[in-house]
Motif scaffolding. Structure first.
Motif, PDB file in Angstrom:
ATOM      1  N   VAL A 172       0.927  -1.413  -0.129  1.00 17.04           N
ATOM      2  CA  VAL A 172       0.225   0.180   0.294  1.00 17.04           C
ATOM      3  C   VAL A 172       1.230   1.088  -0.387  1.00 17.04           C
ATOM      4  O   VAL A 172       1.223   2.390  -0.390  1.00 17.04           O
ATOM      5  N   GLU A 173       2.369   1.458   0.839  1.00 16.15           N
ATOM      6  CA  GLU A 173       2.919   2.068   0.841  1.00 16.15           C
ATOM      7  C   GLU A 173       3.520   2.405  -0.743  1.00 16.15           C
ATOM      8  O   GLU A 173       4.324   3.922  -1.142  1.00 16.15           O
ATOM      9  N   ARG A 180      -4.035   2.854  -4.577  1.00 15.27           N
ATOM     10  CA  ARG A 180      -3.900   2.180  -3.078  1.00 15.27           C
ATOM     11  C   ARG A 180      -4.544   0.893  -3.013  1.00 15.27           C
ATOM     12  O   ARG A 180      -3.852  -0.051  -3.040  1.00 15.27           O
ATOM     13  N   ASP A 326     -10.806   2.373  -5.663  1.00 17.46           N
ATOM     14  CA  ASP A 326     -10.423   3.926  -5.215  1.00 17.46           C
ATOM     15  C   ASP A 326     -11.391   4.632  -5.553  1.00 17.46           C
ATOM     16  O   ASP A 326     -11.080   6.018  -5.459  1.00 17.46           O
ATOM     17  N   SER A 381      -6.157  -1.728   1.914  1.00 11.55           N
ATOM     18  CA  SER A 381      -5.942  -0.550   1.630  1.00 11.55           C
ATOM     19  C   SER A 381      -6.630   0.535   2.976  1.00 11.55           C
ATOM     20  O   SER A 381      -6.102   0.956   3.710  1.00 11.55           O
ATOM     21  N   GLU A 385      -4.964   2.463   6.055  1.00 13.50           N
ATOM     22  CA  GLU A 385      -5.330   3.513   6.362  1.00 13.50           C
ATOM     23  C   GLU A 385      -5.572   4.336   7.337  1.00 13.50           C
ATOM     24  O   GLU A 385      -5.683   5.413   7.740  1.00 13.50           O
TER      25      GLU A 385
END
Length: 455
Positions: A172-173, A180, A326, A381, A385
């Motif tokens: 994800v990073e 993501r 997304d 994600s 987050e």
């Protein structure tokens, strides 16, 4: 159709770096923008984490599929149910080590870097996988055999506890802004691919060898084959770079650490979030072949191939749902999965148990797997987050692994126990329904984070 598929991946993966840089600076500020990474490097990062995921979870799947055979080799008992329960208990023991592995290896990932943590986990899982394939049985060394089996499961559990959080944070990073969900979905699809790989390998081995050969020695083959992925995964992970988000966090002045209550609160959210994910995953994917063989009147080979077909759908669908998250957000997909597992299990399991055809059974498996794909696409994600970068792998790994250990690892055991106690093969659906209600309530209170920057 080919063109539309090409457009999807072109739009999803070939995200223009200039646009990404503008979006990053607009949302974070030029001073806080993470170091930039080329698209080629992002793809290598994604592949390195994903190939490791395949190895990490391959053995867990193989063990579940061969639980009945392992029961006879390591837990001889006059009662078939008791032996199977002992085998599934050993399966669950590996999950008990996950929270400890998540805390220790997760902390390494936050302090020493994601790369260091991912190298540790791939070696740990390879050791456990090959180790099970080489273990002598109860007939050879007596009670020491199940003790050693549990030891191998604990090693695997420690490694797997650090793997999911470390690999998920890493993926994800490494994702471009606005992608993501897609990257997290691809990473999660690699875990589903390990289920598919395990299912295919076990199906091929059971088809290639006689029952006598399987009981004698061929049950070891799937475990030993898992060692083949080690050099590939190690080479790829050794050459990866740290993620842009992690490097940016390391360069910032250390912020005041979140208070204990805040950290516990975030882990509690991850814990509740994960319940339906892990329960549905391990009942519908790992336990299902055993369930179908015992209660739906189909052969083990039919059950494994049916599982492989449903898993193929899951692998393909998960990245698309990640990409969809997304665009429309994480919560709609997550809540849809929770609702599906509250409403559908009882009536559809009733159909399976009413002498349904193989085609009907596989269709039902595919439907359930589509809802799992919706959760698996948005889940990585959404969970990433929730946490700040400087403590992401520690807190996420611990909360996720604890929930998986309690509710997922023992899902086959609990399902078998429920059927034994109630004398009703429909009873595992109650477990799925309760899990859907609990996770649905937790996710309902989540803030939508799809269009926010990573903290």
């Amino acid at each position: 159709m080919g063109r539309r598929g090409s457009d999807f991946w072109s739009d999803a993966l070939a995200f223009p770096e200039g646009r990404e840089r503008m979006l990053t600076q607009a949302t974070m500020g030029a001073a806080d923008a993470a170091p930039q990474m080329s698209l080629a490097k992002r793809r290598r990062q994604l592949m390195a984490a994903s190939i490791g995921n395949v190895l990490e979870y391959y053995d867990f799947v193989v063990y579940a599929f061969l639980a009945g055979m392992i029961a006879t080799k390591f837990f001889p008992n006059e009662s078939e149910v008791a032996a199977l329960l002992a085998s599934f208990a050993a399966f669950g023991v590996g999950f008990l080590a996950r929270p400890l592995g998540g805390a220790i290896i997760g902390r390494i990932g936050d302090v020493k870097g994601r790369k260091a943590a991912l190298l540790i986990t791939i070696f740990g899982m390879a050791l456990g996988t090959v180790g099970i394939g080489l273990l002598p049985t109860f007939e050879t060394i007596g009670v020491l055999a199940p003790i050693l089996l549990v030891g191998m499961r604990l090693i695997q559990g420690l490694a797997a506890g650090g793997e999911w959080g470390g690999a998920t944070a890493f993926i994800v990073e490494s994702a471009p802004e606005g992608r993501r969900g897609l990257f997290g979905g691809i990473g999660q699809a690699s875990i589903a691919a390990s289920n598919l790989l395990g299912s295919i390998v076990v199906a091929l081995v059971t088809a290639a060898f006689t029952t006598e050969q399987m009981n004698d020695w061929a049950w070891r083959v799937p475990f030993l084959l898992g060692g083949v992925l080690l050099p590939i995964g190690f080479y790829m992970r050794r050459n990866i770079e740290e993620t842009p988000a992690y490097e940016a966090a390391q360069k910032k002045p250390k912020e005041a650490s979140a208070d204990h209550g805040s950290a516990v609160g975030m882990m509690a959210k991850a814990f509740g979030f994960t319940i339906i994910w892990t329960v549905s995953y391990y009942i519908m994917l790992s336990y299902m072949p055993t369930f179908l063989t015992k209660h739906a009147g189909i052969t083990q080979t039919q059950a494994l191939w049916g599982n492989a077909i449903a898993l193929t759908v899951l692998v393909i669908a998960t990245p698309f749902f990640g990409h969809l998250s997304d665009r429309i957000g994480r919560k709609p997909l997550l809540l849809a999965c929770c609702a599906a597992f509250i409403i559908l299990p009882y009536p559809l399991f009733s159909v399976i148990l009413a002498n349904a055809s193989l085609a009907t059974i596989v269709s039902i498996q595919i439907l359930f797997n589509l809802f799992i794909a919706a959760f698996s696409g948005a889940g990585p994600s959404a969970l990433s987050e929730l946490f700040p970068t400087h403590s992401r792998t520690t807190l996420m790994s611990t909360g996720y692994s604890l929930s998986t250990a309690i509710f997922g690892g023992f899902a086959p055991f609990i399902s078998t126990w429920l059927i034994s106690v109630t004398n009703s093969p429909i009873s595992p659906t109650y477990y799925l329904i309760i899990a859907g209600i609990v996770s649905g309530a937790v996710i309902w209170n989540f803030r939508e984070t799809a269009h926010e920057k990573l903290r």
